[in-house]
Design a protein around this motif. Structure first.
Motif, PDB file in Angstrom:
ATOM      1  N   ARG A 189      21.718  11.642  -2.556  1.00 58.42           N
ATOM      2  CA  ARG A 189      21.107  12.226  -3.745  1.00 58.42           C
ATOM      3  C   ARG A 189      21.904  13.464  -4.130  1.00 58.42           C
ATOM      4  NH1 ARG A 189      15.540  15.423  -2.570  1.00 58.42           N
ATOM      5  NH2 ARG A 189      16.240  16.532  -4.396  1.00 58.42           N
ATOM      6  N   PRO A 190      21.869  13.842  -5.407  1.00 60.76           N
ATOM      7  CA  PRO A 190      22.659  15.007  -5.840  1.00 60.76           C
ATOM      8  C   PRO A 190      22.074  16.308  -5.291  1.00 60.76           C
ATOM      9  CG  PRO A 190      21.339  14.150  -7.656  1.00 60.76           C
ATOM     10  CD  PRO A 190      21.147  13.215  -6.500  1.00 60.76           C
ATOM     11  N   GLY A 191      22.935  17.282  -5.191  1.00 61.30           N
ATOM     12  CA  GLY A 191      22.515  18.596  -4.733  1.00 61.30           C
ATOM     13  C   GLY A 191      23.587  19.219  -3.855  1.00 61.30           C
ATOM     14  N   PHE A 192      23.256  20.335  -3.283  1.00 55.81           N
ATOM     15  CA  PHE A 192      24.190  21.076  -2.440  1.00 55.81           C
ATOM     16  C   PHE A 192      23.542  21.317  -1.086  1.00 55.81           C
ATOM     17  CE2 PHE A 192      24.948  22.159  -6.858  1.00 55.81           C
ATOM     18  CZ  PHE A 192      26.263  21.767  -6.980  1.00 55.81           C
ATOM     19  N   ALA A 193      24.313  21.123  -0.022  1.00 55.27           N
ATOM     20  CA  ALA A 193      23.787  21.281   1.320  1.00 55.27           C
ATOM     21  C   ALA A 193      24.455  22.429   2.075  1.00 55.27           C
ATOM     22  CB  ALA A 193      23.947  19.985   2.104  1.00 55.27           C
ATOM     23  N   TYR A 194      25.753  22.589   1.860  1.00 55.71           N
ATOM     24  CA  TYR A 194      26.508  23.593   2.590  1.00 55.71           C
ATOM     25  C   TYR A 194      27.724  23.959   1.749  1.00 55.71           C
ATOM     26  CZ  TYR A 194      29.029  25.770   6.490  1.00 55.71           C
ATOM     27  OH  TYR A 194      29.701  26.651   7.296  1.00 55.71           O
ATOM     28  N   THR A 195      27.993  25.239   1.569  1.00 59.29           N
ATOM     29  CA  THR A 195      29.017  25.709   0.639  1.00 59.29           C
ATOM     30  C   THR A 195      30.410  25.156   0.918  1.00 59.29           C
ATOM     31  OG1 THR A 195      27.895  27.666  -0.152  1.00 59.29           O
ATOM     32  CG2 THR A 195      30.263  27.805  -0.050  1.00 59.29           C
ATOM     33  N   ARG A 196      30.775  24.936   2.161  1.00 61.27           N
ATOM     34  CA  ARG A 196      32.114  24.400   2.437  1.00 61.27           C
ATOM     35  C   ARG A 196      32.259  22.964   1.960  1.00 61.27           C
ATOM     36  NH1 ARG A 196      34.643  26.782   7.975  1.00 61.27           N
ATOM     37  NH2 ARG A 196      34.183  28.947   7.522  1.00 61.27           N
ATOM     38  N   VAL A 197      31.154  22.271   1.743  1.00 61.04           N
ATOM     39  CA  VAL A 197      31.172  20.907   1.217  1.00 61.04           C
ATOM     40  C   VAL A 197      31.118  20.946  -0.303  1.00 61.04           C
ATOM     41  CG1 VAL A 197      29.955  18.705   1.195  1.00 61.04           C
ATOM     42  CG2 VAL A 197      30.106  20.022   3.314  1.00 61.04           C
ATOM     43  N   GLY A 198      30.411  21.898  -0.853  1.00 61.24           N
ATOM     44  CA  GLY A 198      30.310  22.052  -2.299  1.00 61.24           C
ATOM     45  C   GLY A 198      29.226  23.053  -2.649  1.00 61.24           C
ATOM     46  N   ASN A 199      29.380  23.696  -3.795  1.00 68.37           N
ATOM     47  CA  ASN A 199      28.341  24.599  -4.282  1.00 68.37           C
ATOM     48  C   ASN A 199      28.393  24.629  -5.812  1.00 68.37           C
ATOM     49  OD1 ASN A 199      29.990  26.715  -5.325  1.00 68.37           O
ATOM     50  ND2 ASN A 199      30.074  27.747  -3.354  1.00 68.37           N
ATOM     51  N   PRO A 200      27.393  25.209  -6.455  1.00 71.71           N
ATOM     52  CA  PRO A 200      27.346  25.178  -7.915  1.00 71.71           C
ATOM     53  C   PRO A 200      28.564  25.810  -8.591  1.00 71.71           C
ATOM     54  CG  PRO A 200      25.218  25.850  -7.024  1.00 71.71           C
ATOM     55  CD  PRO A 200      26.185  25.801  -5.871  1.00 71.71           C
ATOM     56  N   THR A 201      29.114  26.857  -8.020  1.00 70.00           N
ATOM     57  CA  THR A 201      30.278  27.515  -8.613  1.00 70.00           C
ATOM     58  C   THR A 201      31.488  26.595  -8.596  1.00 70.00           C
ATOM     59  OG1 THR A 201      29.444  29.644  -7.805  1.00 70.00           O
ATOM     60  CG2 THR A 201      31.763  29.557  -8.493  1.00 70.00           C
ATOM     61  N   VAL A 202      31.764  25.996  -7.445  1.00 71.19           N
ATOM     62  CA  VAL A 202      32.904  25.089  -7.320  1.00 71.19           C
ATOM     63  C   VAL A 202      32.677  23.848  -8.176  1.00 71.19           C
ATOM     64  CG1 VAL A 202      34.248  23.679  -5.715  1.00 71.19           C
ATOM     65  CG2 VAL A 202      33.512  25.975  -5.046  1.00 71.19           C
ATOM     66  N   SER A 203      31.455  23.359  -8.189  1.00 73.27           N
ATOM     67  CA  SER A 203      31.126  22.176  -8.993  1.00 73.27           C
ATOM     68  C   SER A 203      31.381  22.428 -10.480  1.00 73.27           C
ATOM     69  CB  SER A 203      29.672  21.782  -8.752  1.00 73.27           C
ATOM     70  OG  SER A 203      29.332  20.656  -9.508  1.00 73.27           O
ATOM     71  N   ALA A 204      30.977  23.595 -10.980  1.00 71.56           N
ATOM     72  CA  ALA A 204      31.214  23.937 -12.393  1.00 71.56           C
ATOM     73  C   ALA A 204      32.719  24.000 -12.676  1.00 71.56           C
ATOM     74  CB  ALA A 204      30.545  25.273 -12.738  1.00 71.56           C
ATOM     75  N   PHE A 205      33.473  24.592 -11.752  1.00 74.61           N
ATOM     76  CA  PHE A 205      34.931  24.663 -11.895  1.00 74.61           C
ATOM     77  C   PHE A 205      35.536  23.262 -11.932  1.00 74.61           C
ATOM     78  CE2 PHE A 205      39.004  24.654  -9.546  1.00 74.61           C
ATOM     79  CZ  PHE A 205      39.788  25.345 -10.465  1.00 74.61           C
ATOM     80  N   GLU A 206      35.130  22.384 -11.005  1.00 72.96           N
ATOM     81  CA  GLU A 206      35.664  21.018 -10.956  1.00 72.96           C
ATOM     82  C   GLU A 206      35.351  20.247 -12.232  1.00 72.96           C
ATOM     83  OE1 GLU A 206      35.468  20.285  -6.115  1.00 72.96           O
ATOM     84  OE2 GLU A 206      33.709  19.850  -7.357  1.00 72.96           O
ATOM     85  N   ARG A 207      34.110  20.371 -12.739  1.00 73.62           N
ATOM     86  CA  ARG A 207      33.755  19.679 -13.982  1.00 73.62           C
ATOM     87  C   ARG A 207      34.600  20.181 -15.144  1.00 73.62           C
ATOM     88  NH1 ARG A 207      28.601  20.838 -12.121  1.00 73.62           N
ATOM     89  NH2 ARG A 207      28.221  22.266 -13.850  1.00 73.62           N
ATOM     90  N   ARG A 208      34.847  21.479 -15.196  1.00 71.51           N
ATOM     91  CA  ARG A 208      35.634  22.061 -16.290  1.00 71.51           C
ATOM     92  C   ARG A 208      37.089  21.601 -16.204  1.00 71.51           C
ATOM     93  NH1 ARG A 208      36.850  22.090 -20.383  1.00 71.51           N
ATOM     94  NH2 ARG A 208      37.676  23.803 -21.574  1.00 71.51           N
ATOM     95  N   ILE A 209      37.670  21.585 -15.024  1.00 71.58           N
ATOM     96  CA  ILE A 209      39.051  21.127 -14.850  1.00 71.58           C
ATOM     97  C   ILE A 209      39.165  19.657 -15.236  1.00 71.58           C
ATOM     98  CG2 ILE A 209      40.852  20.618 -13.130  1.00 71.58           C
ATOM     99  CD1 ILE A 209      40.712  23.580 -13.946  1.00 71.58           C
ATOM    100  N   ALA A 210      38.231  18.824 -14.797  1.00 67.23           N
ATOM    101  CA  ALA A 210      38.252  17.399 -15.157  1.00 67.23           C
ATOM    102  C   ALA A 210      38.194  17.237 -16.670  1.00 67.23           C
ATOM    103  CB  ALA A 210      37.083  16.668 -14.496  1.00 67.23           C
ATOM    104  N   GLU A 211      37.356  18.010 -17.316  1.00 69.91           N
ATOM    105  CA  GLU A 211      37.261  17.927 -18.780  1.00 69.91           C
ATOM    106  C   GLU A 211      38.566  18.369 -19.448  1.00 69.91           C
ATOM    107  OE1 GLU A 211      34.555  19.537 -22.501  1.00 69.91           O
ATOM    108  OE2 GLU A 211      34.275  20.437 -20.529  1.00 69.91           O
ATOM    109  N   MET A 212      39.138  19.476 -19.003  1.00 65.25           N
ATOM    110  CA  MET A 212      40.383  19.974 -19.605  1.00 65.25           C
ATOM    111  C   MET A 212      41.523  18.988 -19.434  1.00 65.25           C
ATOM    112  SD  MET A 212      40.269  24.069 -18.661  1.00 65.25           S
ATOM    113  CE  MET A 212      41.893  23.979 -18.031  1.00 65.25           C
ATOM    114  N   GLU A 213      41.556  18.282 -18.295  1.00 63.43           N
ATOM    115  CA  GLU A 213      42.650  17.363 -17.997  1.00 63.43           C
ATOM    116  C   GLU A 213      42.364  15.937 -18.450  1.00 63.43           C
ATOM    117  OE1 GLU A 213      45.660  18.107 -16.862  1.00 63.43           O
ATOM    118  OE2 GLU A 213      45.118  20.224 -16.844  1.00 63.43           O
ATOM    119  N   GLY A 214      41.175  15.684 -18.990  1.00 69.92           N
ATOM    120  CA  GLY A 214      40.824  14.345 -19.441  1.00 69.92           C
ATOM    121  C   GLY A 214      40.543  13.392 -18.301  1.00 69.92           C
ATOM    122  N   GLY A 215      40.170  13.926 -17.156  1.00 64.33           N
ATOM    123  CA  GLY A 215      39.887  13.086 -15.992  1.00 64.33           C
ATOM    124  C   GLY A 215      38.406  12.816 -15.837  1.00 64.33           C
ATOM    125  N   SER A 216      38.094  11.890 -14.961  1.00 66.24           N
ATOM    126  CA  SER A 216      36.690  11.598 -14.692  1.00 66.24           C
ATOM    127  C   SER A 216      36.125  12.531 -13.629  1.00 66.24           C
ATOM    128  CB  SER A 216      36.510  10.139 -14.267  1.00 66.24           C
ATOM    129  OG  SER A 216      37.262   9.879 -13.099  1.00 66.24           O
TER     130      SER A 216
END
Length: 172
Positions: free
Chosen positions: A42-69
């Motif tokens: 299920r979606p969400g965050f469990a531990y920062t080294r695996v992922g967190n909202p800040t990194v997730s927002a960055f990844e979504r923005r980079i994917a959008e800028m580069e035209g990636g999924s």
């Protein structure tokens, strides 16, 4: 558009930029909920080294800028290369790499031998040196644009054209 894009429509609590999540762990009502998030059921965050909202927002923005999924942020260039290679290669596969690489990269290629992945080194990343080493197990051609120490410049366009011609001979 460059800063916000459309990857995130609204940030929490009315923030105008993604807030920085300075936490290591995330709380859930039950251990089962936490396990479900941690195991990716299920979606969400469990531990920062695996992922967190800040990194997730960055990844979504980079994917959008580069035209990636999707995009994945890594803590270093070495971890990004290791993640990419380990997602592309299996035991028995081979890499052809230029000898003029960052020392840590050469160490990584040598470590891949433990997984049955064979690195083959050429003095210079040129079509002439790569071609004799190609075989049906070659999966990756790896070189630095500017070689470490020697400052030899790799002709990326020529190498890529050659690789595409080998992979798709009908298109050449």
């Amino acid at each position: 558009m460059l800063l916000h894009g459309s990857a995130v429509s609204r940030y929490a609590d009315g923030a105008t930029i993604p807030p920085i999540a300075q936490t290591t762990a995330f709380q859930y009502e039950t251990a089962e909920e936490h396990e479900s998030v941690f195991c990716g059921r299920r979606p969400g965050f469990a531990y920062t080294r695996v992922g967190n909202p800040t990194v997730s927002a960055f990844e979504r923005r980079i994917a959008e800028m580069e035209g990636g999924s999707r995009a994945y942020a890594c803590s270093s260039g070495m971890s990004a290369v290791a993640m990419a290679l380990l997602n592309m290669l299996s035991s028995g596969d081979e890499i052809i790499a230029g000898a003029g690489l960052y020392g840590g990269m050469i160490d990584l290629f040598r470590d891949l031998r433990q997984f049955g992945i064979v690195p083959r080194f050429v003095q210079n990343m040129t079509v002439e040196e790569i071609e004799p080493l190609l075989n049906d197990r070659t999966r990756v051609l790896f070189g630095e644009v500017i070689g470490n120490a020697s400052l030899a410049v790799t002709d990326i366009r020529k190498i890529a054209g050659f690789a595409h011609q080998i992979r798709h001979p009908a298109r050449a």
